[in-house]
Design a protein around this motif. Sequence first.
Motif, PDB file in Angstrom:
ATOM      1  N   ALA A 242       0.830  -1.207   0.000  1.00 30.44           N
ATOM      2  CA  ALA A 242       0.000   0.000   0.000  1.00 30.44           C
ATOM      3  C   ALA A 242       0.863   1.256   0.000  1.00 30.44           C
ATOM      4  CB  ALA A 242      -0.929  -0.007   1.209  1.00 30.44           C
ATOM      5  N   ASP A 243       1.902   1.280   0.827  1.00 30.69           N
ATOM      6  CA  ASP A 243       2.783   2.444   0.893  1.00 30.69           C
ATOM      7  C   ASP A 243       3.504   2.659  -0.441  1.00 30.69           C
ATOM      8  OD1 ASP A 243       2.057   2.892   3.512  1.00 30.69           O
ATOM      9  OD2 ASP A 243       3.787   1.835   4.361  1.00 30.69           O
ATOM     10  N   ALA A 244       3.891   1.568  -1.091  1.00 30.00           N
ATOM     11  CA  ALA A 244       4.584   1.686  -2.376  1.00 30.00           C
ATOM     12  C   ALA A 244       3.654   2.230  -3.456  1.00 30.00           C
ATOM     13  CB  ALA A 244       5.137   0.322  -2.795  1.00 30.00           C
ATOM     14  N   ILE A 245       2.407   1.787  -3.446  1.00 28.82           N
ATOM     15  CA  ILE A 245       1.436   2.291  -4.419  1.00 28.82           C
ATOM     16  C   ILE A 245       1.218   3.788  -4.220  1.00 28.82           C
ATOM     17  CG2 ILE A 245      -0.982   2.166  -5.151  1.00 28.82           C
ATOM     18  CD1 ILE A 245      -0.947  -0.797  -4.343  1.00 28.82           C
ATOM     19  N   ALA A 246       1.059   4.198  -2.952  1.00 29.80           N
ATOM     20  CA  ALA A 246       0.827   5.617  -2.656  1.00 29.80           C
ATOM     21  C   ALA A 246       2.040   6.471  -3.009  1.00 29.80           C
ATOM     22  CB  ALA A 246       0.470   5.776  -1.185  1.00 29.80           C
ATOM     23  N   ALA A 247       3.242   5.928  -2.798  1.00 27.94           N
ATOM     24  CA  ALA A 247       4.457   6.686  -3.114  1.00 27.94           C
ATOM     25  C   ALA A 247       4.597   6.902  -4.620  1.00 27.94           C
ATOM     26  CB  ALA A 247       5.682   5.951  -2.565  1.00 27.94           C
ATOM     27  N   ALA A 248       4.068   5.956  -5.399  1.00 32.30           N
ATOM     28  CA  ALA A 248       4.210   6.036  -6.856  1.00 32.30           C
ATOM     29  C   ALA A 248       3.080   6.799  -7.528  1.00 32.30           C
ATOM     30  CB  ALA A 248       4.293   4.627  -7.439  1.00 32.30           C
ATOM     31  N   ASP A 249       1.975   7.035  -6.821  1.00 33.26           N
ATOM     32  CA  ASP A 249       0.822   7.678  -7.444  1.00 33.26           C
ATOM     33  C   ASP A 249       0.162   8.627  -6.443  1.00 33.26           C
ATOM     34  OD1 ASP A 249      -1.690   8.322  -8.644  1.00 33.26           O
ATOM     35  OD2 ASP A 249      -1.620   6.464  -9.796  1.00 33.26           O
ATOM     36  N   PRO A 250       0.185   9.923  -6.693  1.00 37.54           N
ATOM     37  CA  PRO A 250      -0.379  10.888  -5.747  1.00 37.54           C
ATOM     38  C   PRO A 250      -1.888  10.770  -5.576  1.00 37.54           C
ATOM     39  CG  PRO A 250       0.210  11.955  -7.818  1.00 37.54           C
ATOM     40  CD  PRO A 250       0.764  10.571  -7.883  1.00 37.54           C
ATOM     41  N   ARG A 251      -2.549  10.025  -6.451  1.00 39.35           N
ATOM     42  CA  ARG A 251      -3.996   9.838  -6.308  1.00 39.35           C
ATOM     43  C   ARG A 251      -4.349   8.847  -5.205  1.00 39.35           C
ATOM     44  NH1 ARG A 251      -5.411   8.054 -12.292  1.00 39.35           N
ATOM     45  NH2 ARG A 251      -3.442   6.940 -11.907  1.00 39.35           N
ATOM     46  N   VAL A 252      -3.350   8.163  -4.661  1.00 40.29           N
ATOM     47  CA  VAL A 252      -3.590   7.127  -3.650  1.00 40.29           C
ATOM     48  C   VAL A 252      -3.103   7.612  -2.290  1.00 40.29           C
ATOM     49  CG1 VAL A 252      -3.166   4.738  -2.966  1.00 40.29           C
ATOM     50  CG2 VAL A 252      -3.334   5.337  -5.404  1.00 40.29           C
ATOM     51  N   VAL A 253      -3.960   7.462  -1.284  1.00 43.22           N
ATOM     52  CA  VAL A 253      -3.653   7.861   0.092  1.00 43.22           C
ATOM     53  C   VAL A 253      -3.793   6.635   0.990  1.00 43.22           C
ATOM     54  CG1 VAL A 253      -4.343   9.333   2.032  1.00 43.22           C
ATOM     55  CG2 VAL A 253      -4.505  10.192  -0.328  1.00 43.22           C
ATOM     56  N   VAL A 254      -2.914   6.501   1.972  1.00 46.71           N
ATOM     57  CA  VAL A 254      -2.972   5.382   2.922  1.00 46.71           C
ATOM     58  C   VAL A 254      -3.222   5.927   4.320  1.00 46.71           C
ATOM     59  CG1 VAL A 254      -1.714   3.448   3.954  1.00 46.71           C
ATOM     60  CG2 VAL A 254      -1.399   3.995   1.527  1.00 46.71           C
ATOM     61  N   VAL A 255      -4.204   5.342   5.015  1.00 43.90           N
ATOM     62  CA  VAL A 255      -4.482   5.706   6.402  1.00 43.90           C
ATOM     63  C   VAL A 255      -4.506   4.433   7.242  1.00 43.90           C
ATOM     64  CG1 VAL A 255      -5.788   7.778   5.804  1.00 43.90           C
ATOM     65  CG2 VAL A 255      -6.986   5.611   6.047  1.00 43.90           C
ATOM     66  N   PRO A 256      -4.169   4.540   8.524  1.00 39.92           N
ATOM     67  CA  PRO A 256      -4.154   3.337   9.374  1.00 39.92           C
ATOM     68  C   PRO A 256      -5.544   2.956   9.871  1.00 39.92           C
ATOM     69  CG  PRO A 256      -3.450   5.250  10.644  1.00 39.92           C
ATOM     70  CD  PRO A 256      -3.641   5.730   9.222  1.00 39.92           C
ATOM     71  N   ASN A 257      -5.738   1.669  10.061  1.00 32.70           N
ATOM     72  CA  ASN A 257      -6.938   1.134  10.704  1.00 32.70           C
ATOM     73  C   ASN A 257      -6.483   0.146  11.769  1.00 32.70           C
ATOM     74  OD1 ASN A 257      -9.546   0.233  11.370  1.00 32.70           O
ATOM     75  ND2 ASN A 257      -9.451  -1.368   9.802  1.00 32.70           N
TER      76      ASN A 257
END
Length: 346
Positions: A66-81
């Motif tokens: 998830a972190d790698a996807i978000a780092a490569a694409d600004p349209r993706v955000v990761v939040v903790p659950n």
Amino acid sequence: MKQFPDSPHAPAETRSWPPISVVMPVLNEERHLREAVDQVLAQSYPGEIEVVLAVGPSQDRTQEVADAIAAADPRVVVVPNPTGRTPNALNAAIAASRSGIVARVDGHAMLPSDYLRVAVETLEETGADNVGGVMAAEGVTAFEQAVACAMTSKIGVGAAAFHVGGTAGPADTVYLGVFRRSALDRVGGYDEHFQRAQDWEMNHRIRQSGGLVWFQPRMRVTYRPRPNVKALAKQYFHYGRWRRVVSRTHEGTINLRYLAPPAAVLAMALGLIVSPFFPLGLIVPGGYLLAIVGGSVLTGSGYPMAVKARLPLVYATMHVSWGWGFLTSPRKLARPSPQQGHLSLH
């Protein structure tokens, strides 16, 4: 009617399409997460799309992916659950999202390419607060295909349109859902008390607040069923258990369709208990067995023999597990009070 700036009938190249936030609860999805996100971002939707991943404490490399996807694409955000629970993940993702339209998507859901576009058009045309479509179960193995058959038949799951299909129109609930943020804010989001049935419960509150939930059969989402009896039984046991909690929280939300499985379980159990002393007691479980075998013949038409042979077991597993879960649902699962559990999304 609640409208967006431009008519949905305007040409796609001239109208303004509102941005959409896609929220995804994610747990132990290392294998499928990248493909699921790519599928969302590849939607044939002319407007802006953002994806918010609410990642739970996984036992694989889901967080890293998830972190790698978000780092490569600004349209993706990761939040903790931190809890790992679905309603908590959805609320966390909704709170972190920015758009006036919020689409819930699960990690294994396979969306048609026009899913978001049809959703926006339907929201505009109907004025609904939530629109959703068909949970189109499709199996790979013979057992999964039998489950898919049962999950799309009235014998297996009743007459809910999001399971068996139907015409577009108002509905009690829909699969997944594409919401107006104003509706989510109005009802406070998902109730985190409900580990299961949180979709039905929130759609009930949306309707009680004057909102409209709309079934759109063009929004057909492919769903992969459980792969074995144990997993299927666990799924339907918890469906029944938490549907009982919903009925205790919201009086008047249970009808005869929901009461049929627990009534059948009680009747069959009683028949088996008295059968050593009163052989006619076997009429009830025997009649049920004949009914599901006959139903399997009808609904299994066109399927391979390996699928047909598994259908009676699948139907019995779904009915008995749901009924037993409903009957044994402990009162301690009840919400602490009618005013607690609704979430602030801010």
